[in-house]
Design a protein around this motif. Structure first.
Motif, PDB file in Angstrom:
ATOM      1  N   ILE A 115     116.132   8.144  43.765  1.00  0.00           N
ATOM      2  CA  ILE A 115     115.338   9.333  44.624  1.00  0.00           C
ATOM      3  C   ILE A 115     116.604  10.150  45.339  1.00  0.00           C
ATOM      4  O   ILE A 115     117.166   8.909  45.962  1.00  0.00           O
ATOM      5  N   SER A 116     116.893  11.023  45.924  1.00  0.00           N
ATOM      6  CA  SER A 116     117.758  11.568  46.049  1.00  0.00           C
ATOM      7  C   SER A 116     117.938  11.459  48.044  1.00  0.00           C
ATOM      8  O   SER A 116     116.935  11.335  49.289  1.00  0.00           O
ATOM      9  N   PHE A 150     109.204   6.385  54.888  1.00  0.00           N
ATOM     10  CA  PHE A 150     108.039   5.898  53.162  1.00  0.00           C
ATOM     11  C   PHE A 150     107.468   5.709  52.876  1.00  0.00           C
ATOM     12  O   PHE A 150     106.948   6.129  51.592  1.00  0.00           O
ATOM     13  N   TRP A 151     106.092   6.727  53.731  1.00  0.00           N
ATOM     14  CA  TRP A 151     105.334   7.342  53.215  1.00  0.00           C
ATOM     15  C   TRP A 151     104.819   8.114  53.144  1.00  0.00           C
ATOM     16  O   TRP A 151     103.955   9.004  51.868  1.00  0.00           O
ATOM     17  N   LYS A 152     105.722   9.012  53.316  1.00  0.00           N
ATOM     18  CA  LYS A 152     106.272  10.910  52.710  1.00  0.00           C
ATOM     19  C   LYS A 152     106.691  11.259  51.284  1.00  0.00           C
ATOM     20  O   LYS A 152     106.896  12.164  50.944  1.00  0.00           O
ATOM     21  N   ILE A 153     108.132   9.526  51.971  1.00  0.00           N
ATOM     22  CA  ILE A 153     109.107  10.367  50.680  1.00  0.00           C
ATOM     23  C   ILE A 153     108.932   9.226  49.566  1.00  0.00           C
ATOM     24  O   ILE A 153     108.781   9.362  48.314  1.00  0.00           O
ATOM     25  N   MET A 198     107.431   9.421  45.470  1.00  0.00           N
ATOM     26  CA  MET A 198     108.892   8.852  44.959  1.00  0.00           C
ATOM     27  C   MET A 198     108.209   8.507  43.908  1.00  0.00           C
ATOM     28  O   MET A 198     109.031   8.406  42.598  1.00  0.00           O
ATOM     29  N   LEU A 199     107.895   7.332  43.566  1.00  0.00           N
ATOM     30  CA  LEU A 199     108.095   6.054  43.433  1.00  0.00           C
ATOM     31  C   LEU A 199     106.348   6.155  42.700  1.00  0.00           C
ATOM     32  O   LEU A 199     106.070   5.177  41.715  1.00  0.00           O
ATOM     33  N   THR A 200     105.924   6.876  42.505  1.00  0.00           N
ATOM     34  CA  THR A 200     104.271   7.090  41.974  1.00  0.00           C
ATOM     35  C   THR A 200     104.340   7.130  40.175  1.00  0.00           C
ATOM     36  O   THR A 200     103.754   6.000  39.774  1.00  0.00           O
ATOM     37  N   PRO A 201     105.115   6.963  39.702  1.00  0.00           N
ATOM     38  CA  PRO A 201     105.548   7.097  38.393  1.00  0.00           C
ATOM     39  C   PRO A 201     106.401   5.623  37.594  1.00  0.00           C
ATOM     40  O   PRO A 201     105.585   5.233  36.942  1.00  0.00           O
ATOM     41  N   VAL A 236     100.208  13.615  39.032  1.00  0.00           N
ATOM     42  CA  VAL A 236     100.849  14.779  38.007  1.00  0.00           C
ATOM     43  C   VAL A 236     100.333  15.406  39.079  1.00  0.00           C
ATOM     44  O   VAL A 236     100.966  16.441  39.696  1.00  0.00           O
ATOM     45  N   ASN A 237      99.193  15.076  40.127  1.00  0.00           N
ATOM     46  CA  ASN A 237      99.044  16.438  41.709  1.00  0.00           C
ATOM     47  C   ASN A 237     100.207  15.916  42.411  1.00  0.00           C
ATOM     48  O   ASN A 237     100.968  16.989  43.190  1.00  0.00           O
TER      49      ASN A 237
END
Length: 300
Positions: free
Chosen positions: A202-203, A221-224, A228-231, A296-297
């Motif tokens: 994550i950048s 944590f909740w917004k970024i 970004m960790l979902t994959p 994907v969403n």
């Protein structure tokens, strides 16, 4: 070969690197697993018997599968227990591994050592070793169990909590959490490593920009972090589910093993294994499709 790879476009180069990465596993599967896998599938349609002349079998068709599904209550009971255990074990392992990964991402003295310790169980422990250790320390097995450790005896934590006026129900919940800490630690090494890789990918610009806008660490944590960790989360979910279903102490795994080597019913044991594999594959396929759509969403 290397010079050709360097001249390829970036997308093609990534595909070739991925293929080379999994090539040792593919070779090992063909040499050592493909043959037994085919033999197991063949045995599932036979009634196998061990005779003085070797292993003999008579064709039984789908009888082994029908018996397992409609006439063997133990298999259904153990399979249901495996799925129930998965539903509460997988979330605990993922939450614990994410928590540890977030802690280990920050710079502090001894971070490298702590990262090595978090992954050490994956290197040194097999399923059998982990089961023995759990029975020795964190269970009430024949070897003594948790009650033999002073900290977990009546004069230990239980006594302290009782003196503090905490009710027996809360003490039982607390003891259950302690009993699962060992299991969580030994099952979370790979997940922690994957989450760490995702966190470092994550950048930092995203966090800096959000901090300028006034976002606090909890909001970041909740917004970024989580989106970004979902994959990586999808990968960890699939890995953890498979690891839970194939655990040494899993009731279905033990039943398959005992049916084959204690009862010498290799045909029926093979049918149980293939039914179990089919159930896991269907469950993982449905779960993957559900989570993949969500990822994907988020990325869109």
């Amino acid at each position: 070969m290397i010079s050709r790879l360097r001249s390829l476009p970036y997308t093609k180069k990534k595909q070739w690197y991925g293929f080379l990465f999994v090539l040792p596993w593919v070779i090992g599967f063909i040499l050592f697993f493909a043959g037994p896998l085919i033999t197991s599938f063949k045995y599932s349609f036979y009634n196998m018997e061990l005779t003085p002349d070797g292993l003999k079998g008579s064709f039984a068709g789908w009888e082994n599968f029908r018996y397992a599904i409609f006439r063997d209550p133990q298999f259904i009971r153990e399979a249901v227990n495996s799925f129930v255990n998965m539903f509460y074990s997988v979330p605990l392992i993922l939450i614990y591994s994410l928590f540890v990964a977030v802690l280990l991402k920050n710079k502090f003295r001894g971070r490298g050592l702590m990262r090595a310790i978090s992954f050490l169980p994956v290197i040194i422990a097999s399923g059998v070793l982990m089961q023995i250790l759990k029975e020795d320390v964190f269970s009430q097995g024949l070897r003594g169990g948790a009650e033999s450790v002073y900290l977990f005896s009546g004069a230990g934590i239980n006594g302290i909590l009782t003196e503090l006026g905490i009710g027996p129900q809360l003490i039982e919940v607390f003891n259950n959490v302690i009993a699962r800490i060992f299991d969580l630690t030994w099952r979370s090494g790979v997940q922690v490593l994957l989450f760490l890789a995702g966190l470092h990918a994550i950048s930092g610009d995203l966090y800096e920009a959000s901090a300028v806008e006034g976002a606090r660490a909890w909001e970041q944590f909740w917004k970024i972090t989580l989106p970004m960790l979902t994959p990586i989360m999808l990968l960890n979910v699939v890995y953890t589910i498979i690891d839970t279903f194939t655990d040494y102490g899993n009731g279905v795994i033990l039943m398959i093993y005992n049916t084959a080597f204690s009862q010498v019913r290799f045909g029926y044991s093979s049918a149980l294994a293939w039914l179990y594999l089919l159930g896991i594959a269907l469950f993982l396929g449905a779960l993957y499709a559900l989570i993949k759509k969500r990822i994907v969403n988020l990325q869109d």
